[in-house]
Design an enzyme around this catalytic site. Structure first.
Site, mmCIF file in Angstrom:
data_model
loop_
_atom_site.group_PDB
_atom_site.id
_atom_site.type_symbol
_atom_site.label_atom_id
_atom_site.label_comp_id
_atom_site.label_asym_id
_atom_site.label_seq_id
_atom_site.Cartn_x
_atom_site.Cartn_y
_atom_site.Cartn_z
ATOM 1 N N ARG A 23 30.149 44.881 38.402
ATOM 2 C CA ARG A 23 29.291 44.563 39.543
ATOM 3 C C ARG A 23 27.960 45.295 39.406
ATOM 4 O O ARG A 23 27.917 46.510 39.225
ATOM 5 C CB ARG A 23 29.959 44.955 40.864
ATOM 6 N N SER A 112 32.855 40.195 45.617
ATOM 7 C CA SER A 112 33.774 40.330 46.737
ATOM 8 C C SER A 112 33.053 40.432 48.078
ATOM 9 O O SER A 112 32.368 39.513 48.495
ATOM 10 C CB SER A 112 34.696 41.527 46.520
ATOM 11 N N HIS A 113 33.166 41.572 48.737
ATOM 12 C CA HIS A 113 32.638 41.769 50.084
ATOM 13 C C HIS A 113 31.207 42.296 50.077
ATOM 14 O O HIS A 113 30.652 42.563 51.142
ATOM 15 C CB HIS A 113 33.527 42.753 50.834
ATOM 16 N N ASP A 277 36.543 37.619 53.643
ATOM 17 C CA ASP A 277 35.331 38.144 53.025
ATOM 18 C C ASP A 277 34.694 37.127 52.095
ATOM 19 O O ASP A 277 35.080 35.953 52.067
ATOM 20 C CB ASP A 277 35.635 39.449 52.286
ATOM 21 N N ASP A 279 34.741 36.461 48.853
ATOM 22 C CA ASP A 279 35.521 35.716 47.855
ATOM 23 C C ASP A 279 36.915 35.346 48.328
ATOM 24 O O ASP A 279 37.697 34.774 47.577
ATOM 25 C CB ASP A 279 35.600 36.493 46.541
ATOM 26 N N ASP A 281 39.599 37.241 49.420
ATOM 27 C CA ASP A 281 40.815 38.008 49.194
ATOM 28 C C ASP A 281 41.080 39.062 50.268
ATOM 29 O O ASP A 281 42.133 39.712 50.243
ATOM 30 C CB ASP A 281 40.821 38.643 47.792
ATOM 31 N N ARG A 282 40.171 39.216 51.211
ATOM 32 C CA ARG A 282 40.381 40.180 52.295
ATOM 33 C C ARG A 282 40.521 39.449 53.628
ATOM 34 O O ARG A 282 40.151 38.290 53.755
ATOM 35 C CB ARG A 282 39.230 41.182 52.358
ATOM 36 N N THR A 345 44.672 52.406 44.183
ATOM 37 C CA THR A 345 43.899 51.277 44.675
ATOM 38 C C THR A 345 43.584 50.331 43.510
ATOM 39 O O THR A 345 43.159 50.763 42.447
ATOM 40 C CB THR A 345 42.601 51.773 45.326
ATOM 41 N N GLU A 364 46.658 46.765 50.992
ATOM 42 C CA GLU A 364 45.730 47.888 50.897
ATOM 43 C C GLU A 364 45.012 48.038 52.221
ATOM 44 O O GLU A 364 44.725 47.039 52.899
ATOM 45 C CB GLU A 364 44.707 47.639 49.790
ATOM 46 N N SER A 366 42.114 48.511 52.720
ATOM 47 C CA SER A 366 40.781 47.934 52.626
ATOM 48 C C SER A 366 40.804 46.437 52.925
ATOM 49 O O SER A 366 40.095 45.657 52.307
ATOM 50 C CB SER A 366 40.185 48.190 51.242
ATOM 51 N N LYS A 377 45.177 39.689 46.126
ATOM 52 C CA LYS A 377 45.291 39.726 47.574
ATOM 53 C C LYS A 377 44.728 38.438 48.138
ATOM 54 O O LYS A 377 43.926 37.766 47.491
ATOM 55 C CB LYS A 377 44.610 40.956 48.154
#
Length: 549
Positions: A23, A112-113, A277, A279, A281-282, A345, A364, A366, A377
């Site tokens: 990233r 991601s987020h 989020d 992508d 996964d959250r 993690t 998790e 998060s 996730k």
């Protein structure tokens, strides 16, 4: 065969993938040869993939990079690319497609987020044939290749039409554009009791739902599942159009960045609010009168797993959490006679256990929750799991059992693990590292004489994990200060940012009597202890956190 050209290049510093890939800021990926170098390094390090899944979260630069992956992949022996329409594939959907289509792996384009757009973040990560993130042995290989790279290869082909469903054939390889949503929705319908949820929605008009996609990738998935399949009105969706810059927002489903959802749920007294989020996964779950911490969410899903058809049919083989996540799920495991694993993690650690059939449900703190249906996730999965549980419990009790009552019933059974996380984002990396160095030097004896609001230190360590499947050792995963009553303070540096450092402090206290306190009130003495022990302000200059969860 297609014509291939070789481009001379030189290594770039800093192309070491983290737990979720590489990233960086968009402008870094736009540096000439930078992105091509990293893609070539992937193909140099992994077993030669023939079938490759490609997609991402829709953020700025994604479609340009997909074209590069196709050109470089074709030059390195990939014969079949499976790409989401317009490049869109949520991270859970990509894992689903890799597994369903027996692909050799996949490249997912996401940060991601993290925020998107020309001035913000981009990311590239490689997933293995099991659908999960690459282990350290592979990411280390990618990094090693990036340091030695002198050239990369590109197939000389015209750009692929990413909008046209179907197979586009080239000389020696093919690109298959698939509907981004279909495979994932089919899998979700196999897991949950859609008929029960539809019936519940029809018979309980007072139950209202609001899902906020934060202009990330999950909008189309939520629309297909929540509206088309389960029958909730279109008005139940907010910010469900994927945008390259996520509408200028921060696509992280927490109380700070999903404030529009939080305000609407409270103001309109909505029964069930949820967000995902960038992508996909959250997830975040809340109601107008209760916020569900991610630690409590995964524990509650594990407690009620038997009402979900997937687990009723397959059974639950084990539970797990990341080390900083609260111990609520440990209590569920103990009550059900299940093994509960504590891992570093990073979802790849769960994947090893799942592949060995030792783990079914995990999470998790998060905002990541999931199961062994895929190897990532899964935000939508967690949200539908909650709907399945609410529908089942409401049917059993012949009345609406809402979010708050589900949680209070859970606390009556297990007690409450009060939990909070303080994030200090984009702090000076050198100062943050020095803070962690002094924390790692702490000894239990040095803290025993101190009084932290009545909490007595019983143990101090830096978490280390030996994988029970492959015996790999992962160290320096977070400094833990554990107190005599099992309360915990944990200090970590996060690897999910693109610049600077993020310090995370996790604070937890168990209470089996008074379970309805405000978490920040219940944890205040431990928060003050954490700041005193870490000397965070001294090392970083920061007085207040960016985000409190």
């Amino acid at each position: 065969m297609v014509s291939v050209r070789t481009v001379q290049t030189a290594p770039f510093d800093g192309q070491k993938p983290g737990t979720s890939g590489l990233r960086k800021r968009v402008k870094v990926f736009q540096t000439p040869h930078y992105t091509e170098n990293f893609i070539q390094s992937i193909f140099a390090a992994v077993p030669k993939p023939r079938t490759l899944v490609v997609g991402g979260d829709g953020r700025y630069l994604m479609t340009d990079v997909i074209q590069k992956i196709i050109r470089i992949g074709a030059a390195n022996g990939v014969t079949h690319f499976i790409v989401g329409r317009n490049g869109i594939l949520s991270t859970p959907a990509a894992s689903c497609v890799i597994r369903k289509r027996a692909a050799d792996g996949g490249i997912i384009l996401t940060a991601s987020h993290n925020p998107g757009g020309p001035q913000n973040d981009f990311g590239i990560k490689y997933n293995m044939s099991n659908g999960g993130p690459a282990p350290e042995s592979v990411t280390d290989g990618i990094y090693k290749a990036s340091l030695e790279l002198k050239e990369y290869k590109e197939a000389e082909v015209s750009p692929v039409d990413l909008a046209a469903l179907g197979i586009q054939k080239f000389d020696g390889f093919a690109v298959e554009i698939i509907d981004s949503v279909t495979d994932y929705v089919e899998l979700t319908k196999e897991i949950f009791d859609f008929e029960l949820i539809r019936k519940f929605r029809q018979q309980t008009p007072e139950f209202t739902l609001l899902f906020d996609g934060l202009n990330g990738v999950t909008g189309p998935y939520a629309r297909r599942i929540l509206v088309d399949e389960l029958g909730f009105p279109e008005s139940s969706l907010e910010q469900c159009t994927p945008l390259e810059d996520f509408g200028g927002g921060h696509p992280d489903p927490n109380l700070t960045y999903a404030h529009k959802l939080v305000e609407r749920v409270a103001g309109e007294k909505i029964s069930f609010g949820a967000a995902s989020d960038g992508d996909g996964d959250r997830n975040m779950v809340l109601s107008h009168d209760w916020f569900v911490t991610p630690s409590d969410s995964v524990a509650l899903i594990a407690h009620h797993a038997e009402c979900i058809p997937y687990f009723k049919n397959k059974g639950v083989h084990g539970l797990a959490r990341s080390m900083p996540t609260s111990c609520a799920i440990d209590r569920v495991a103990a009550a059900k006679g299940l093994q509960c694993y504590e891992v570093p993690t990073g979802w790849k650690f769960f994947g090893n256990l799942m592949d060995a059939n030792k783990l079914s449900i995990c999470g998790e703190e998060s905002f990541g929750t999931g199961s062994d249906h895929i190897r990532e996730k899964d935000g939508i999965w967690a949200i539908v799991a909650w709907l399945n549980i609410i529908a089942h419990q409401s049917q059993q009790k012949a009345k609406l059992v809402d979010v708050k009552h589900l949680m209070l019933d859970f606390f009556k059974t297990y007690g409450r693990n009060y939990f909070t996380r303080y994030d200090y984002e984009d702090v000076d990396s050198a100062g943050a590292s020095k803070m962690m160095e002094q924390l790692r030097a702490l000894k239990k004896q040095a803290l025993e004489s101190s009084d932290f609001g009545g909490f007595k230190v019983s143990h101090v360590d830096d978490f280390e994990y030996t994988d029970p499947i492959d015996a790999s050792v992962t160290s320096k995963q977070g400094v833990r200060v554990i107190f005599a009553d099992s309360s915990r303070i944990i200090f970590r540096l996060s690897g999910t940012g693109s610049q600077g450092a993020t310090v995370r402090i996790y604070i937890e206290r168990y209470d089996d009597k008074d379970v309805e306190l405000d978490a920040q009130v219940a944890l205040r003495p431990l928060v003050l202890a954490a700041l005193e022990i870490s000397k965070l302000e001294q090392f970083t200059g920061r007085k207040v956190p960016t985000v409190i969860t």
